[in-house]
Design an enzyme around this catalytic site. Structure first.
Site, PDB file in Angstrom:
ATOM      1  N   THR A  39       0.837  -1.200   0.000  1.00  0.00           N
ATOM      2  CA  THR A  39       0.000   0.000   0.000  1.00  0.00           C
ATOM      3  C   THR A  39       0.869   1.246   0.000  1.00  0.00           C
ATOM      4  OG1 THR A  39      -1.738  -1.177   1.206  1.00  0.00           O
ATOM      5  CG2 THR A  39      -1.821   1.240   1.255  1.00  0.00           C
ATOM      6  N   HIS A  42      -6.934   1.013  -0.572  1.00  0.00           N
ATOM      7  CA  HIS A  42      -6.258  -0.026  -1.358  1.00  0.00           C
ATOM      8  C   HIS A  42      -7.270  -1.161  -1.492  1.00  0.00           C
ATOM      9  CE1 HIS A  42      -2.184  -2.250  -2.081  1.00  0.00           C
ATOM     10  NE2 HIS A  42      -3.051  -2.430  -3.065  1.00  0.00           N
ATOM     11  N   GLU A  52       1.495   9.630  -5.547  1.00  0.00           N
ATOM     12  CA  GLU A  52       2.104  10.927  -5.236  1.00  0.00           C
ATOM     13  C   GLU A  52       3.068  11.366  -6.342  1.00  0.00           C
ATOM     14  OE1 GLU A  52       2.952  12.441  -1.141  1.00  0.00           O
ATOM     15  OE2 GLU A  52       3.229  10.284  -0.791  1.00  0.00           O
TER      16      GLU A  52
END
Length: 135
Positions: free
Chosen positions: A36, A70, A44
């Site tokens: 994750t 997730h 990002e």
């Protein structure tokens, strides 16, 4: 020609899940599936890249918030594609909100919202160095 910083700006990138990206390798779990933490890092990084050309020289963005689910596990060796879209810009032009998603070869594996702030890179890093000296 420089890209304009505007709502709707999109980003996309891909990676292949290698052993170094597994939860069991990065310390975020004991299972041998895509971490994750690494999925969020991919989201990002894609957001950063999607707006960097629209910023002034010397500027970049820093992450301030992540709210991501997730949804599905991805095995080692599978390709993952990240998609971001700039959904909002704060009135002062510094706060950026992105819709983010990740897909493996079978479908959607993660989605959510990511926030970043535009900063002057040198000033930001200088303040961080000063903080380290004061500690």
């Amino acid at each position: 020609m420089k890209t304009a910083l505007q709502v709707g700006l999109k980003g996309q990138s891909e990676t292949v899940v290698g052993k170094e990206l597994l939860a069991s390798e990065v310390g975020s779990g004991l299972v041998m599936v895509y971490s994750t933490a690494m999925m969020i890092a991919g989201m990002e990084g894609t957001a950063v890249a999607s707006v960097q050309d629209a910023l002034e020289e010397g500027q970049t963005t820093v992450g301030t918030r992540v709210d991501v689910a997730h949804l599905a596990a991805t095995p080692c060796g599978m390709k993952v594609r990240f998609v971001t879209e700039l959904a909002a810009i704060s009135p002062n032009g510094k706060g950026l909100t992105f819709n983010v998603a990740a897909y493996d070869e079978a479908g959607l594996i993660g989605e959510g919202v990511h926030e970043r702030v535009v900063v002057n890179k040198e000033k930001f890093e200088s303040r961080t160095r000063d903080k380290a000296r004061q500690a």
